[in-house]
Design a protein around this motif. Structure first.
Motif, PDB file in Angstrom:
ATOM      1  N   LEU A   1       0.852  -1.184   0.000  1.00  0.00           N
ATOM      2  CA  LEU A   1       0.000   0.000   0.000  1.00  0.00           C
ATOM      3  C   LEU A   1       0.886   1.232   0.000  1.00  0.00           C
ATOM      4  CD1 LEU A   1      -2.693  -0.893   2.705  1.00  0.00           C
ATOM      5  CD2 LEU A   1      -2.783  -1.261   0.238  1.00  0.00           C
ATOM      6  N   ALA A   2       0.419   2.281  -0.644  1.00  0.00           N
ATOM      7  CA  ALA A   2       1.128   3.561  -0.651  1.00  0.00           C
ATOM      8  C   ALA A   2       0.137   4.668  -0.332  1.00  0.00           C
ATOM      9  CB  ALA A   2       1.768   3.805  -2.018  1.00  0.00           C
ATOM     10  N   GLY A   3       0.636   5.767   0.187  1.00  0.00           N
ATOM     11  CA  GLY A   3      -0.218   6.906   0.490  1.00  0.00           C
ATOM     12  C   GLY A   3      -1.239   6.621   1.575  1.00  0.00           C
ATOM     13  N   VAL A   4      -0.854   5.802   2.542  1.00  0.00           N
ATOM     14  CA  VAL A   4      -1.784   5.396   3.596  1.00  0.00           C
ATOM     15  C   VAL A   4      -2.062   6.571   4.533  1.00  0.00           C
ATOM     16  CG1 VAL A   4      -2.180   3.776   5.488  1.00  0.00           C
ATOM     17  CG2 VAL A   4      -0.906   3.034   3.466  1.00  0.00           C
ATOM     18  N   PRO A   5      -3.341   6.988   4.621  1.00  0.00           N
ATOM     19  CA  PRO A   5      -3.692   8.087   5.525  1.00  0.00           C
ATOM     20  C   PRO A   5      -3.450   7.692   6.993  1.00  0.00           C
ATOM     21  CG  PRO A   5      -5.519   7.580   4.034  1.00  0.00           C
ATOM     22  CD  PRO A   5      -4.496   6.507   3.881  1.00  0.00           C
ATOM     23  N   PRO A   6      -3.197   8.657   7.867  1.00  0.00           N
ATOM     24  CA  PRO A   6      -2.910   8.357   9.272  1.00  0.00           C
ATOM     25  C   PRO A   6      -3.972   7.480   9.958  1.00  0.00           C
ATOM     26  CG  PRO A   6      -2.460  10.655   8.823  1.00  0.00           C
ATOM     27  CD  PRO A   6      -3.109  10.100   7.586  1.00  0.00           C
ATOM     28  N   THR A   7      -5.247   7.728   9.693  1.00  0.00           N
ATOM     29  CA  THR A   7      -6.280   6.917  10.360  1.00  0.00           C
ATOM     30  C   THR A   7      -6.232   5.468   9.896  1.00  0.00           C
ATOM     31  OG1 THR A   7      -7.889   7.621   8.695  1.00  0.00           O
ATOM     32  CG2 THR A   7      -7.867   8.834  10.785  1.00  0.00           C
ATOM     33  N   MET A   8      -5.938   5.257   8.630  1.00  0.00           N
ATOM     34  CA  MET A   8      -5.832   3.886   8.123  1.00  0.00           C
ATOM     35  C   MET A   8      -4.558   3.233   8.638  1.00  0.00           C
ATOM     36  SD  MET A   8      -5.978   2.603   4.202  1.00  0.00           S
ATOM     37  CE  MET A   8      -5.703   0.892   3.786  1.00  0.00           C
ATOM     38  N   ARG A   9      -3.479   3.997   8.716  1.00  0.00           N
ATOM     39  CA  ARG A   9      -2.221   3.452   9.245  1.00  0.00           C
ATOM     40  C   ARG A   9      -2.422   2.996  10.695  1.00  0.00           C
ATOM     41  NH1 ARG A   9       2.576   3.043   7.382  1.00  0.00           N
ATOM     42  NH2 ARG A   9       2.245   4.502   5.672  1.00  0.00           N
ATOM     43  N   ARG A  10      -3.181   3.782  11.453  1.00  0.00           N
ATOM     44  CA  ARG A  10      -3.479   3.399  12.844  1.00  0.00           C
ATOM     45  C   ARG A  10      -4.265   2.099  12.876  1.00  0.00           C
ATOM     46  NH1 ARG A  10      -7.645   4.469  16.683  1.00  0.00           N
ATOM     47  NH2 ARG A  10      -6.803   4.461  18.787  1.00  0.00           N
ATOM     48  N   LEU A  11      -5.255   1.960  12.004  1.00  0.00           N
ATOM     49  CA  LEU A  11      -6.048   0.731  11.928  1.00  0.00           C
ATOM     50  C   LEU A  11      -5.154  -0.460  11.574  1.00  0.00           C
ATOM     51  CD1 LEU A  11      -8.830  -0.661  11.934  1.00  0.00           C
ATOM     52  CD2 LEU A  11      -9.083   0.054   9.551  1.00  0.00           C
ATOM     53  N   LEU A  12      -4.241  -0.276  10.628  1.00  0.00           N
ATOM     54  CA  LEU A  12      -3.327  -1.354  10.256  1.00  0.00           C
ATOM     55  C   LEU A  12      -2.399  -1.717  11.418  1.00  0.00           C
ATOM     56  CD1 LEU A  12      -2.370  -0.246   6.631  1.00  0.00           C
ATOM     57  CD2 LEU A  12      -3.915  -2.105   7.298  1.00  0.00           C
TER      58      LEU A  12
ATOM     59  N   ILE B   1      -3.055  -1.324  14.677  1.00  0.00           N
ATOM     60  CA  ILE B   1      -3.865  -1.979  15.726  1.00  0.00           C
ATOM     61  C   ILE B   1      -4.131  -3.444  15.364  1.00  0.00           C
ATOM     62  CG2 ILE B   1      -6.191  -2.049  16.721  1.00  0.00           C
ATOM     63  CD1 ILE B   1      -6.118   1.046  16.636  1.00  0.00           C
ATOM     64  N   THR B   2      -4.377  -3.705  14.089  1.00  0.00           N
ATOM     65  CA  THR B   2      -4.704  -5.076  13.660  1.00  0.00           C
ATOM     66  C   THR B   2      -3.470  -5.923  13.390  1.00  0.00           C
ATOM     67  OG1 THR B   2      -4.859  -4.362  11.343  1.00  0.00           O
ATOM     68  CG2 THR B   2      -6.904  -4.406  12.637  1.00  0.00           C
ATOM     69  N   GLY B   3      -2.275  -5.320  13.478  1.00  0.00           N
ATOM     70  CA  GLY B   3      -1.055  -6.062  13.247  1.00  0.00           C
ATOM     71  C   GLY B   3      -0.726  -6.263  11.772  1.00  0.00           C
ATOM     72  N   LEU B   4      -1.389  -5.513  10.911  1.00  0.00           N
ATOM     73  CA  LEU B   4      -1.202  -5.680   9.464  1.00  0.00           C
ATOM     74  C   LEU B   4      -0.267  -4.654   8.840  1.00  0.00           C
ATOM     75  CD1 LEU B   4      -4.894  -6.458   8.538  1.00  0.00           C
ATOM     76  CD2 LEU B   4      -2.969  -8.064   8.561  1.00  0.00           C
ATOM     77  N   GLU B   5       0.186  -3.681   9.619  1.00  0.00           N
ATOM     78  CA  GLU B   5       0.989  -2.601   9.062  1.00  0.00           C
ATOM     79  C   GLU B   5       2.221  -3.120   8.316  1.00  0.00           C
ATOM     80  OE1 GLU B   5       2.495   1.785  10.351  1.00  0.00           O
ATOM     81  OE2 GLU B   5       2.678   0.212  11.846  1.00  0.00           O
ATOM     82  N   GLY B   6       2.954  -4.024   8.904  1.00  0.00           N
ATOM     83  CA  GLY B   6       4.157  -4.554   8.268  1.00  0.00           C
ATOM     84  C   GLY B   6       3.882  -5.461   7.089  1.00  0.00           C
ATOM     85  N   HIS B   7       2.675  -5.972   6.985  1.00  0.00           N
ATOM     86  CA  HIS B   7       2.328  -6.879   5.893  1.00  0.00           C
ATOM     87  C   HIS B   7       1.824  -6.146   4.653  1.00  0.00           C
ATOM     88  CE1 HIS B   7       2.825 -10.396   8.408  1.00  0.00           C
ATOM     89  NE2 HIS B   7       2.166  -9.740   9.349  1.00  0.00           N
ATOM     90  N   LEU B   8       1.243  -4.974   4.837  1.00  0.00           N
ATOM     91  CA  LEU B   8       0.632  -4.270   3.718  1.00  0.00           C
ATOM     92  C   LEU B   8       1.346  -2.991   3.312  1.00  0.00           C
ATOM     93  CD1 LEU B   8      -3.142  -4.688   4.649  1.00  0.00           C
ATOM     94  CD2 LEU B   8      -1.907  -5.826   2.802  1.00  0.00           C
ATOM     95  N   THR B   9       2.250  -2.489   4.136  1.00  0.00           N
ATOM     96  CA  THR B   9       2.912  -1.232   3.796  1.00  0.00           C
ATOM     97  C   THR B   9       4.407  -1.436   3.636  1.00  0.00           C
ATOM     98  OG1 THR B   9       3.109  -0.623   6.119  1.00  0.00           O
ATOM     99  CG2 THR B   9       1.214   0.236   4.929  1.00  0.00           C
TER     100      THR B   9
END
Length: 107
Positions: A86-97, A99-107
């Motif tokens: 993912l690119a251009g992830v807005p701050p609220t979506m980055r926070r959601l990622l 919290i769910t543990g997906l940040e490192g998998h999708l960004t």
């Protein structure tokens, strides 16, 4: 409700899909189908070295169904050995990622 818009560009081995609007339970199948179609096209064209970038800065809303659709597409991309991020992830979506543990998998 803001409709979902998808725009694709191809450049130097990178498929970039710009996503704008709302990604929720009503629009996840549209996104999933579109992205899976691109993955199938890339596989049949033997573009396995390609990278799929989903640019999400234009999203105005995303819910759990939207996140689930992105994870599903990522899993398909991994099976095809095609990098996806993912690119251009807005701050609220980055926070959601995060919290769910997906940040490192999708960004």
């Amino acid at each position: 409700m803001e409709p979902l818009h998808l725009t694709t560009s191809h450049r130097n081995g990178t498929l970039t899909v710009s996503v704008s609007g709302e990604l929720d339970i009503a629009t996840t199948e549209q996104l999933r189908g579109y992205l899976l179609g691109l993955l199938r096209e890339a596989a049949s064209a033997r573009r396995r070295q390609a990278t799929l970038v989903v640019e999400v800065s234009g999203l105005t809303f995303i819910d759990a169904a939207g996140i689930g659709a992105l994870v599903s597409v990522r899993n398909h991309a991994v099976r095809q050995r095609m990098p996806m991020r993912l690119a251009g992830v807005p701050p609220t979506m980055r926070r959601l990622l995060r919290i769910t543990g997906l940040e490192g998998h999708l960004t």
